[in-house]
Design an enzyme around this catalytic site. Structure first.
Site, short mmCIF file in Angstrom:
data_model
loop_
_atom_site.label_atom_id
_atom_site.label_comp_id
_atom_site.label_asym_id
_atom_site.label_seq_id
_atom_site.Cartn_x
_atom_site.Cartn_y
_atom_site.Cartn_z
N ARG A 119 0.36 -0.99 0.02
CA ARG A 119 -0.05 0.16 0.16
C ARG A 119 0.95 1.79 0.01
O ARG A 119 0.79 2.30 -0.83
CB ARG A 119 -1.73 0.47 0.84
CG ARG A 119 -2.73 -0.41 1.02
CD ARG A 119 -2.16 -1.81 0.23
NE ARG A 119 -3.08 -2.64 0.38
CZ ARG A 119 -4.16 -3.59 0.90
NH1 ARG A 119 -3.25 -3.67 2.40
NH2 ARG A 119 -4.99 -3.81 1.33
N ASP A 148 0.05 -6.49 -3.49
CA ASP A 148 -1.38 -6.21 -3.30
C ASP A 148 -1.96 -5.41 -4.41
O ASP A 148 -1.11 -5.07 -5.50
CB ASP A 148 -1.96 -5.76 -2.41
CG ASP A 148 -3.13 -6.31 -1.63
OD1 ASP A 148 -3.83 -5.99 -2.04
OD2 ASP A 148 -2.86 -6.56 -0.08
N HIS A 225 -6.60 -10.20 -3.82
CA HIS A 225 -6.04 -8.68 -3.23
C HIS A 225 -4.79 -8.93 -4.63
O HIS A 225 -3.43 -9.36 -4.61
CB HIS A 225 -4.92 -9.05 -2.30
CG HIS A 225 -5.89 -8.35 -1.21
ND1 HIS A 225 -6.21 -7.02 -0.51
CD2 HIS A 225 -6.67 -9.10 -0.02
CE1 HIS A 225 -7.35 -6.44 0.30
NE2 HIS A 225 -7.94 -8.26 0.46
N ASP A 277 -6.48 -13.96 1.42
CA ASP A 277 -7.54 -13.92 2.20
C ASP A 277 -8.46 -12.02 1.50
O ASP A 277 -7.51 -12.09 0.79
CB ASP A 277 -6.72 -12.22 3.74
CG ASP A 277 -6.59 -11.31 3.45
OD1 ASP A 277 -5.78 -11.57 1.95
OD2 ASP A 277 -6.11 -10.19 3.32
N GLU A 278 -9.87 -12.38 1.91
CA GLU A 278 -10.68 -11.83 1.07
C GLU A 278 -11.14 -11.26 -0.50
O GLU A 278 -10.98 -10.52 -1.16
CB GLU A 278 -10.68 -9.71 1.86
CG GLU A 278 -10.72 -9.94 3.09
CD GLU A 278 -9.59 -7.98 3.83
OE1 GLU A 278 -10.43 -7.29 4.26
OE2 GLU A 278 -9.22 -7.48 3.16
N TRP A 344 -6.78 -13.72 12.06
CA TRP A 344 -7.07 -12.35 11.43
C TRP A 344 -7.69 -11.66 11.83
O TRP A 344 -8.55 -11.11 13.03
CB TRP A 344 -6.74 -11.58 10.87
CG TRP A 344 -7.35 -11.71 9.27
CD1 TRP A 344 -7.20 -12.81 8.47
CD2 TRP A 344 -8.36 -10.87 8.44
NE1 TRP A 344 -8.38 -12.50 6.97
CE2 TRP A 344 -8.46 -11.09 7.84
CE3 TRP A 344 -8.17 -9.31 8.76
CZ2 TRP A 344 -9.55 -10.99 6.53
CZ3 TRP A 344 -9.20 -8.49 8.50
CH2 TRP A 344 -9.93 -9.32 7.12
N TYR A 369 -3.59 -5.22 15.25
CA TYR A 369 -3.59 -4.61 13.80
C TYR A 369 -3.16 -3.02 14.32
O TYR A 369 -3.81 -2.33 14.62
CB TYR A 369 -4.93 -4.95 13.42
CG TYR A 369 -4.74 -5.76 12.46
CD1 TYR A 369 -4.34 -6.69 12.79
CD2 TYR A 369 -6.03 -5.79 10.87
CE1 TYR A 369 -4.78 -8.07 11.57
CE2 TYR A 369 -6.02 -5.92 10.15
CZ TYR A 369 -5.77 -7.59 10.86
OH TYR A 369 -5.42 -8.80 9.71
N TRP A 418 -0.48 -2.88 8.17
CA TRP A 418 -1.27 -2.27 7.24
C TRP A 418 -1.13 -0.55 6.46
O TRP A 418 -1.56 -0.55 8.05
CB TRP A 418 -2.73 -2.99 6.97
CG TRP A 418 -2.73 -4.06 7.28
CD1 TRP A 418 -3.33 -5.11 8.40
CD2 TRP A 418 -2.76 -5.33 6.17
NE1 TRP A 418 -3.24 -5.97 8.29
CE2 TRP A 418 -3.17 -6.21 7.01
CE3 TRP A 418 -2.40 -5.37 4.96
CZ2 TRP A 418 -3.10 -7.66 6.79
CZ3 TRP A 418 -2.21 -6.84 4.88
CH2 TRP A 418 -2.36 -7.57 5.34
N GLU A 420 -2.32 1.20 4.49
CA GLU A 420 -2.64 2.26 3.28
C GLU A 420 -3.59 3.79 4.25
O GLU A 420 -2.87 4.74 3.03
CB GLU A 420 -5.07 1.65 3.26
CG GLU A 420 -5.23 0.61 2.42
CD GLU A 420 -4.94 -0.86 4.01
OE1 GLU A 420 -4.21 -0.86 5.01
OE2 GLU A 420 -5.83 -1.62 3.48
C1 ACM Z 1 -6.55 -8.66 6.54
O1 ACM Z 1 -5.96 -8.24 7.50
N1 ACM Z 1 -6.80 -8.86 5.49
C2 ACM Z 1 -6.11 -10.22 6.24
#
Ligand code: ACM
Ligand code: ZN
Length: 630
Positions: A119, A148, A225, A277-278, A344, A369, A418, A420
């Site tokens: 990011r 990502d 991602h 993930d996601e 997570w 986090y 993370w 971002e």
């Molecule tokens: C995550 O926070 N999407 C692993």
């Protein structure tokens, strides 16, 4: 005389013991008299029988890192089973300033920190600098989130477009990139922001990791991602513009295996992280290749199709002598036979994995986090929202509530950053320090200790002296005052009727939350705030008609998680529950600030039994707590 003597004796006994100022707190410490000589190594015994006997009852991984450090006025001595243990002893020595004997070993084998360099890219020198700080508190895994949507960050010779095109984007700031169509740029073009680690960079990182007895765990995201890969190599998606790999196409597996082969060639780590993930799996249901794959393999859900991909990748990694880690979504649709789960979305995924006989690493968002603000978000750099102070990180014990039979499968824990909203390298350090020390101590030391904060201050100050941009924990403001103190008012404990449907909402605390006298804190996820993806229409029944002098409610604004202030709030009152008159119409007078807790309220002179609040949503989420009636 006798009395005075005993008073003196008491005074001596209650003088505070000099804290043993080391992070993470060692297993066993004996402090001794004298001025230590911290420079002279008297002896170094590695792999000798006496120490092997002393540590024989420990698991093999703990024996490897165990050490005995003795510091005297003449110098220091180290005993350890391996070079790793010897190195851990030196990290303790670097923090010691008294004569002592320290016998020490870790609580968990995996003690990690994850940095998201996709990011916002961080270069080799920045990473090297952080590794030294991480190793100083005996963290032994650096997990690099290398790929990502926002950018691919690793040189792969076979696929040059990953770095010539997918490592660069228009707009350095997350908002710019995210709100202007998420456009990539070519390397070297004037508005290109980004970068990547070359193979030479990786060699340098790994050489230092070797010195620091640390393992670097590379993460290559799949199948979600992955928008940047499909941008550079469109044939790997179900269709142009896909954000996920197409598991129906063989080309996808050819690509992933080729990339992983280069990754394995670069990184010696036992583990390779494959993300997982996601993944929305949005395009898979319509894609003829995905449908054909599902039919051929007898798969009935898209979750099973993701599992198919993960299993194939696991077979590939296992055949090369590597093990697979994935985020907890890899449990959905069936877990691969040897996979390790990084939990997570809370701890449930990790627990389920252990129940199925797999290893787990805990990184629950609620505690690990560290992209969440570490202090009052209104005074912090603009970010993701959320609130995760040092104490909350330190408060997390990954074994608490876990059946003892599963403990051997708990590999450890990890802090995740993370990025971002973490734009500059200085901001990254500010988010890391001192909170990574809390993870380090919970992952190494046998228990919590009351003097952690004082020890953290010293360690943090030492980092600041070395040029790290730390958060000065001495200046911490702490949790929101309203959260700490609560509020008493006429509606406390009174029933609330919701005209707003519960679906599409975040009904933490359910029906009682808005009138329980407890106020939401800095974090929207603290269980007190209630979130809605609609207007909020609720009525409080005061259970008898009474004089009312004030009506109000507090709303949250956190653009990161898309929580915005209402466009206006109306309060209506009634004595019979049928005929209502409007007592207040309160327009939004604040706009949508970066981070705010805004009261919509005013004094009134009314008599009422029923109070209806109607808050009009402006966009995305509306978060409210508490409705105050006085
Ligand atoms: C995550 O926070 N999407 C692993
Ligand atoms: Zn497909």
């Amino acid at each position: 005389m006798k009395r005075i003597f005993s008073l003196l004796l008491t005074a001596c006994l209650v003088l505070p013991m000099q804290a043993f100022d080391v992070i993470p707190a060692p297993v066993k410490v004996t402090v001794q008299e004298g001025t230590p000589n911290l420079r002279r190594e008297l002896s170094r015994k590695i792999g000798k029988k006496a120490f092997a006997n002393r540590t024989a009852q420990l698991p093999a991984w703990a024996q490897e890192e165990a050490y005995l450090l003795t510091v005297t006025p003449k110098g220091y001595k180290v005993e350890a089973n391996t070079e790793t243990g010897y190195f851990r002893a030196l990290q303790t020595l670097a923090q010691v300033d008294e004569c002592c004997e320290v016998f020490d070993y870790p609580r968990f084998p995996y003690r990690g920190f994850m940095l998201d360099v996709s990011r916002h890219f961080r270069d080799k020198d920045f990473i090297l600098k952080q590794m030294k700080a991480l190793a100083s508190v005996k963290l032994n895994r650096l997990h690099l989130h290398l790929t990502d949507d926002a950018g691919w960050r690793l040189q792969i010779d076979r696929y040059p477009r990953l770095t010539s095109r997918a490592a660069w984007r228009e707009g350095a700031a997350w908002e710019t990139w995210n709100t202007t169509g998420r456009r990539y740029a070519d390397e070297g073009s004037p508005d290109a922001s980004g970068g990547y680690l070359t193979k030479a960079d990786i060699r340098e990182i790994l050489a230092l990791a070797d010195e620091l007895e640390m393992e670097v765990v590379p993460e290559i995201e799949m199948p979600g991602h992955s928008r940047e890969v499909i941008f550079a190599y469109p044939e790997l998606g179900c269709k142009a513009g896909s954000e996920e790999f197409c598991p129906g196409k063989e080309a996808t597996f050819v690509f992933l295996e080729n990339v992983l082969e280069e990754v394995i060639g670069m990184f010696p780590s036992a583990y390779i992280h494959i993300g997982g993930d996601e993944a929305s799996k949005r395009d898979w249901a319509q894609c003829p290749d995905c449908q054909a794959r599902m039919q051929a393999e007898g798969l009935t859900t898209v979750e099973e199709l993701q599992s198919y991909l993960v299993r194939r990748i696991e077979r590939f990694l296992n055949a090369k002598g590597r093990r697979l880690i994935g985020w907890d979504e890899i449990l959905e649709g069936g877990l691969s036979p040897n996979a390790t789960v990084m939990s997570w979305r809370g701890t449930e995924g990790g627990i389920q994995a252990m129940r199925e006989g797999h290893y787990a690493i805990m990184t629950p968002g609620q505690y690990c986090y560290i992209n969440n603000a570490q202090d009052a978000p209104v005074f912090e750099p603009s970010g993701q929202g959320g609130y995760l102070p040092l104490d909350a990180v330190y408060g997390y014990d990954p074994l608490e509530g876990i059946p003892e039979s599963l403990h051997p499968l708990m590999m450890g824990l990890q802090a995740n950053l993370w990025q971002e909203y973490v734009v500059t390298p200085e901001h990254t350090e500010y988010m890391m320090y001192p909170r990574v020390a809390a993870i380090a101590e919970r992952a190494w030391s046998p228990g919590k200790s009351a003097d952690f904060r004082e020890r953290v201050i010293r360690w943090n100050d030492a980092l600041a002296q070395k040029g790290y941009h730390v958060f000065d924990i001495r200046k911490e403001r702490g949790e929101r005052k309203a959260f700490r103190e609560g509020v008493f008012h006429l509606a406390v404990g009174k029933p609330v009727r919701y005209a707003t449907p519960w679906h599409n909402s975040y009904p933490s605390g359910r029906e009682k939350a808005l009138t329980d006298g407890l106020c939401g804190g800095w974090s929207f996820g603290d269980g007190r705030w209630q979130g809605f993806l609609s207007d909020v229409d609720v009525t409080v029944d005061l259970q008898q008609t009474q004089d009312i002098h004030y009506l109000g409610a507090t709303f949250l604004c956190q653009p990161g998680p898309e929580i915005f202030l209402p466009s206006d709030v109306e309060f209506w009152i009634s004595t019979d529950g049928e005929h209502y008159t409007r007592a207040l119409l309160l327009p939004n007078e604040s706009g949508q600030p970066a981070q705010a807790y805004v009261v919509y309220g005013a004094t009134v002179r009314e008599k009422a039994r029923y109070v209806r609040m109607l808050a009009h949503r402006s966009q995305a989420w509306l978060f409210v707590d508490e409705i105050v009636v006085n």
